[in-house]
Design an enzyme around this catalytic site. Structure first.
Site, short mmCIF file in Angstrom:
data_model
loop_
_atom_site.label_atom_id
_atom_site.label_comp_id
_atom_site.label_asym_id
_atom_site.label_seq_id
_atom_site.Cartn_x
_atom_site.Cartn_y
_atom_site.Cartn_z
N HIS B 140 0.84 -1.21 0.00
CA HIS B 140 0.00 0.00 0.00
C HIS B 140 0.87 1.26 0.00
O HIS B 140 1.86 1.30 0.73
CB HIS B 140 -0.81 0.08 1.29
CG HIS B 140 -1.99 -0.82 1.37
ND1 HIS B 140 -1.90 -2.12 1.79
CD2 HIS B 140 -3.29 -0.58 1.12
CE1 HIS B 140 -3.12 -2.64 1.78
NE2 HIS B 140 -3.98 -1.75 1.38
N ASN B 171 8.04 -4.23 3.46
CA ASN B 171 6.62 -3.89 3.61
C ASN B 171 6.16 -4.09 5.06
O ASN B 171 5.58 -3.19 5.68
CB ASN B 171 5.82 -4.77 2.64
CG ASN B 171 4.37 -4.34 2.48
OD1 ASN B 171 3.89 -3.45 3.19
ND2 ASN B 171 3.66 -4.96 1.55
#
Lengths: 362, 362
Positions: B140, B171
């Site tokens: 994201h 991440n």
């Protein structure tokens, strides 16, 4: 038709671009938010967000200090329009409109030099020093030869915003012949729309898809792996518009290769470029340029003769002229009458010049 | 102030966007060309071309079938605005505005799935199948944790237009801790503007500058070499606005690294990204976030405890719960009172659930 209320905002003195949104608001009878608060709204093409007050209020906070900017999307010049990639320091695409009239004329590249486009922010422009010594030539996207009708257009075509790092042999060879072919189309069709640009494509390596390319100079100008050209021809009298789309590797391509080897569907180019070309063109009206017109590039012998002719024209000394004339024999080329006459008149011209010079120094 | 002539075009019924140019014309008292002929003029931000009739006439021919389109420049969502790269199938940047209120709330990612953004043309979107099995996680840019105030915002944050291929450890590790740090800033400052995105940077190889990266899946989604984050904090009471800009390699980054190692000047990011961020921000008002606020990310032990806490919360069986609890000992971590209480209440809850289930099956 319009109520008095509609006119009020103008009479009471709303100024400048804000007026647009107010007018639009009243005309469309849609409930839109106060445009004075949303000056970033000049940016998006997609206006559906105008209807969504909640999203707009949040966007207003997010973009409080302006939307991140990649510069103006379109840049206008006398003979071309381009989109510029501030990160790659090259154009994304350069679009032109050719007619018989604008590929002819007295403008020439003699006193014109490549230079950074003064319209591009300094931090994002390429410089001549990036190219020099890099091993890559400066490849025009809108070619000099398409800008002969105007010295200003010629000058603008030498802005580095119209240039990509191009393999020298490709630039002077296959790509040059493709450009000549496009100009020649103006003899057959009323107008030609051409869109050219660089591409960076992946290749397979150990089962993975890898993109690899060089960036050159301090400005890190991206060297494309390929170049593309979209060519759309049209005449009022023709029911269809011939279209040819080509993706050409940025490397030497010999005379044994034909243009049709590099022809692709428009959609294939669009997919890899991330760009939709000719969005308002009715694609049902389109025919295949290479089927209709052959897509034959100039043959080797004619191309060599063409270059020797140009060298004769630009010779500055008898010594140089005679060296160029020798290239005909070296390449076993037969000059035509035009070339023989050109050689003779150029030689006479240079002899007179050199005689005058020697008189002056005496 | 306005003559009667000024009002005439409206009264006589000029409609829609054409009215804008006519209004503008009259208001600015500049000689502009007939806007009805130039509907591509909605596109450029730079309006100087509006004054140049000759360039406009040529542009009208060049762009006869529309300007090549890279899609809308800005895309608006409930909690973020982004620019999308149709060629790379990732965002260029994603901008958010965080307050204490919008990082809290009941929205969760349980029933939310990654999916192609329905607003992106199918040919230019990434798909889940591109990521699956690629070895790259879906990272994201506007993190799920920034969208807890609204289930709709949470849902939109899972559009693949908000996602880049990201190293899994990066991440879940360093980048996650950076995101937590940004959310934590809302406790100190009224609001935080965050702009995040992917970068593809060259490296030196044999004296040349080479860019190399993978593209994944059928859609050829570009895997960035780096990620960036621009973080601007502000409060009404503060005379300066702390700004931190970070470029983080897209690879595992251990706890021995501090955030300040990856801090760069805004101009350095702008140069490599080709994007001008926060264009309307007065840069004289800016202070250094890392000097003012320390830029300390969550320490290893606390970060591990945080994750075990989350795992306890989401446990679905006593067996799983006790396995998670065992991780504390494995990692020599000391649970605090909150965790002990959480474990006990979760265990009781699960025992009741399992007892009920076994009663039903009896």
């Amino acid at each position: 038709m319009f109520s008095k209320g509609f006119l009020t905002p103008f009479v009471t003195g709303v100024l400048g671009s804000a007026a647009f949104y107010t007018v639009f608001d009243k005309i469309s009878h849609k409930s839109r938010v106060d445009p004075e608060k949303f000056d970033f709204l000049k940016v998006p093409e997609d206006s559906s967000v105008l209807e969504d007050t909640k999203k707009l209020e949040q966007a207003r906070s997010i973009l409080k200090y302006g939307a991140p900017s990649q510069g103006p999307y379109l840049r206008f010049y006398e003979n071309h329009v381009l989109a510029y990639d501030q990160s790659k320091r090259t154009p994304i695409w350069v679009a032109e409109y050719l007619t018989k009239a604008n590929v002819e004329g007295p403008a020439n590249r003699k006193n014109v030099k490549f230079r950074p486009d003064p319209n591009v922010t300094v931090m994002y422009t390429a410089h001549n020093s990036d190219y020099l010594g890099s091993g890559w030539s400066r490849g025009h996207m809108s070619p000099a030869g398409d800008n002969k009708h105007s010295q200003e257009a010629m000058r603008e075509s030498f802005y580095l915003s119209n240039v990509v790092p191009q393999d020298l042999q490709n630039n002077g060879g296959f790509w040059n012949r493709l450009e000549m072919y496009c100009r020649d189309l103006t003899k057959t069709y009323q107008s030609i729309i051409i869109i050219s640009g660089p591409l960076i494509l992946p290749q397979e390596r150990n089962g993975k898809q890898i993109v690899e390319y060089e960036v050159i100079g301090k400005s890190q100008v991206s060297v494309p792996t390929h170049l593309f050209k979209v060519v759309l021809a049209e005449s009022d009298s023709m029911p269809t518009k011939p279209l040819g789309v080509f993706i050409v590797p940025n490397k030497p391509i010999g005379f044994e290769h034909s243009l049709t080897e590099f022809q692709v569907e428009l959609e294939e180019l669009e997919r890899v470029a991330g760009v939709t070309f000719l969005p308002k063109l009715d694609r049902k009206q389109v025919s295949d340029l290479c089927k209709v017109n052959g897509c034959k590039l100039m043959k080797k012998e004619k191309f060599q003769l063409y270059f020797i002719t140009r060298k004769i024209q630009s010779s500055r000394s008898i010594k140089h002229l005679d060296k160029v004339w020798g290239e005909l024999e070296e390449n076993k080329l037969q000059p035509d009458e035009y070339m023989v006459n050109l050689y003779n008149s150029k030689r006479e011209e240079l002899m007179n010049v050199e005689k005058d010079k020697s008189n002056v120094t005496k």
